[in-house]
Design an enzyme around this catalytic site. Structure first.
Site, PDB file in Angstrom:
ATOM      1  N   ARG A 121       0.806  -1.221   0.000  1.00  0.00           N
ATOM      2  CA  ARG A 121       0.000   0.000   0.000  1.00  0.00           C
ATOM      3  C   ARG A 121       0.841   1.274   0.000  1.00  0.00           C
ATOM      4  O   ARG A 121       0.317   2.368  -0.137  1.00  0.00           O
ATOM      5  CB  ARG A 121      -0.953  -0.022   1.197  1.00  0.00           C
ATOM      6  CG  ARG A 121      -1.832  -1.274   1.196  1.00  0.00           C
ATOM      7  CD  ARG A 121      -2.666  -1.394   2.428  1.00  0.00           C
ATOM      8  NE  ARG A 121      -3.858  -0.567   2.384  1.00  0.00           N
ATOM      9  CZ  ARG A 121      -4.736  -0.475   3.369  1.00  0.00           C
ATOM     10  NH1 ARG A 121      -4.524  -1.151   4.493  1.00  0.00           N
ATOM     11  NH2 ARG A 121      -5.799   0.285   3.270  1.00  0.00           N
ATOM     12  N   GLN A 127      -1.960   2.352  -5.816  1.00  0.00           N
ATOM     13  CA  GLN A 127      -3.105   2.910  -5.104  1.00  0.00           C
ATOM     14  C   GLN A 127      -4.438   2.586  -5.761  1.00  0.00           C
ATOM     15  O   GLN A 127      -5.437   2.356  -5.075  1.00  0.00           O
ATOM     16  CB  GLN A 127      -2.937   4.426  -4.960  1.00  0.00           C
ATOM     17  CG  GLN A 127      -1.829   4.812  -3.994  1.00  0.00           C
ATOM     18  CD  GLN A 127      -1.673   6.311  -3.855  1.00  0.00           C
ATOM     19  OE1 GLN A 127      -2.371   7.086  -4.514  1.00  0.00           O
ATOM     20  NE2 GLN A 127      -0.749   6.743  -3.016  1.00  0.00           N
ATOM     21  N   ASP A 130      -5.888  -0.944  -4.707  1.00  0.00           N
ATOM     22  CA  ASP A 130      -5.957  -1.221  -3.278  1.00  0.00           C
ATOM     23  C   ASP A 130      -7.372  -1.645  -2.862  1.00  0.00           C
ATOM     24  O   ASP A 130      -8.228  -0.817  -2.536  1.00  0.00           O
ATOM     25  CB  ASP A 130      -5.523   0.022  -2.510  1.00  0.00           C
ATOM     26  CG  ASP A 130      -5.389  -0.220  -1.015  1.00  0.00           C
ATOM     27  OD1 ASP A 130      -5.776  -1.305  -0.545  1.00  0.00           O
ATOM     28  OD2 ASP A 130      -4.902   0.697  -0.321  1.00  0.00           O
ATOM     29  N   SER A 133      -8.526  -0.706   0.856  1.00  0.00           N
ATOM     30  CA  SER A 133      -8.994   0.667   1.048  1.00  0.00           C
ATOM     31  C   SER A 133     -10.362   0.895   0.411  1.00  0.00           C
ATOM     32  O   SER A 133     -11.240   1.524   1.009  1.00  0.00           O
ATOM     33  CB  SER A 133      -7.981   1.660   0.469  1.00  0.00           C
ATOM     34  OG  SER A 133      -6.798   1.681   1.237  1.00  0.00           O
ATOM     35  N   TYR A 232       2.543   1.239  13.170  1.00  0.00           N
ATOM     36  CA  TYR A 232       2.240  -0.150  12.847  1.00  0.00           C
ATOM     37  C   TYR A 232       3.274  -1.111  13.415  1.00  0.00           C
ATOM     38  O   TYR A 232       2.957  -2.210  13.832  1.00  0.00           O
ATOM     39  CB  TYR A 232       2.154  -0.317  11.324  1.00  0.00           C
ATOM     40  CG  TYR A 232       0.950   0.364  10.731  1.00  0.00           C
ATOM     41  CD1 TYR A 232      -0.318  -0.128  10.957  1.00  0.00           C
ATOM     42  CD2 TYR A 232       1.089   1.523   9.972  1.00  0.00           C
ATOM     43  CE1 TYR A 232      -1.436   0.497  10.422  1.00  0.00           C
ATOM     44  CE2 TYR A 232      -0.017   2.165   9.434  1.00  0.00           C
ATOM     45  CZ  TYR A 232      -1.276   1.648   9.659  1.00  0.00           C
ATOM     46  OH  TYR A 232      -2.374   2.274   9.141  1.00  0.00           O
TER      47      TYR A 232
END
Length: 383
Positions: A121, A127, A130, A133, A232
């Site tokens: 990602r 993008q 994805d 998302s 993360y």
């Protein structure tokens, strides 16, 4: 070269991998498309719409599998479809790779399998592919509407002759794509919104949408570590975890609506709301557990069921929210797949009349990341 579209099990999935608009795009790229009859029905795409877009309609799953070089799906293929694969075929979908029990079979069949959830990602060129998302964005929106439907009071403040109606207090736990959309939607409906996330850097995003950040004190060293990793990869201290739990516990005891969004690919969802916290919540309050299908963020949540605790708290196990917006989520997912399939096409070169050909390149940063089987081998690294 044909791309196949199979029908999902409509008892658990309403989406379809390729929509009629996506068929038109694939045909412009040089592909033919064959779709299993009824595959788009639950998303309100009738067979006639696919035919008008130039797709062929197959009467059975087996017919799609045997005709297609590339097979597209929303979730994993059914066992009978996997058994019918032949060497060189390609399967593309959201395949839950770390829990998938069919990877050895895919490899033995000689199929190349791409799991769209593994998309890097951070790559700008990725993008528009994805799927996490595109689906989470819709899920965050719909989660708020589900909560509004379950909640016995309105979201916005009302001034009436009979008195003032206070706005609903909404708490969002997990501020990724779904969480941010949930904040925005709840604010548009007039609620007071608070949010929490392991990543301190999410504070700015929350506040930009009008939400209140549930702040947890941390040491300067922890703040720098969390910031440098984006949150993360940050392992919080035992004290931070304890302090965060206390902050969240207090917020939830005053909340009317709680929406939990935390999921980790390949692992069970983290437990965010425990029984002790549920016992402090108000009767009539509602929790939407968006991670119910992967273990649940809320203690006691059950996938696809709504339960009521002894103290009157309603817990909604929302295992597959995007399927409840099947038409739009299918559109976005199909666009993601078309964009990825475009990367598989070999350059035409100087010969404009050359037939369509594929170029499977495991050194490519996208293909290599998504491929879980190739050349009769399972490529997925274990977690």
């Amino acid at each position: 070269m044909k791309i196949g579209v199979i029908s999902a099990d409509i008892t658990s999935e309403s989406r379809v991998a390729i929509t009629p608009d996506a068929v038109k795009k694939l045909r412009k790229l040089g592909f033919e498309v064959v779709i299993q009859s009824g595959a788009g029905q639950a998303a309100y795409y009738a067979d006639e719409l696919y035919q008008a877009a130039g797709a062929d309609i197959a009467s059975s799953l087996t017919e799609v599998i045997t005709q297609s070089k590339i097979i597209t799906t929303v979730n994993d293929l059914p066992v009978e479809a996997t058994e019918s694969l032949s060497s060189g075929q390609i399967v593309i979908g959201m395949l839950d790779p770390y829990r998938n029990t069919q990877l050895d079979t895919y490899a033995a069949k000689g199929a190349t399998v791409f799991a769209m959830e593994l998309l890097p990602r951070t790559l700008s060129r990725a993008q528009n592919m994805d799927v996490l998302s595109s689906q989470a964005n819709l899920a965050g929106y719909k989660a708020v509407l589900l909560a509004a439907n379950e909640y016995s009071r309105p979201f916005p403040m009302f001034m009436t002759s009979a008195g003032t109606v206070k706005p609903a207090k909404v708490v969002i736990l997990g501020v990724g794509v779904a969480g941010l959309q949930a904040i925005a939607t709840a604010k548009r409906l007039g609620a007071v919104v608070e949010a929490s996330d392991l990543r301190p850097t999410a504070r700015e995003q929350v506040e930009s949408l009008g939400g209140k950040w549930l702040d947890v004190p941390m040491s300067a060293e922890e703040a720098e570590t969390a910031k440098s990793t984006g949150g993360y990869a940050w392992t919080p201290s035992e004290q931070y975890v304890k302090d965060q739990a206390a902050v969240v516990d207090k917020a939830l005891s005053n909340a009317d609506i709680v929406i939990t969004t935390a999921q980790i690919p390949g692992r069970n969802a983290p437990r965010l709301v425990h029984g002790a916290t549920l016992a402090k919540m108000k009767a009539g309050s509602v929790l939407i557990d968006m991670a119910a299908g992967t273990g649940g963020n809320v203690e006691g949540s059950v996938p696809n069921e709504t339960i009521t605790t002894d103290n009157g708290v309603r817990i909604v196990g929302a295992a597959n929210i995007p399927s409840q917006l099947a038409a739009q989520s299918s559109d976005l997912y199909a666009n993601n797949l078309v964009n990825f399939i475009t990367t598989l096409i070999a350059p035409a070169g100087d010969d404009a009349s050359a037939s369509l050909a594929l170029n499977l390149d495991m050194e490519d940063e996208i293909q290599g990341a998504l491929a879980v089987t190739h050349d009769s081998q399972v490529r997925l690294a274990k977690r």
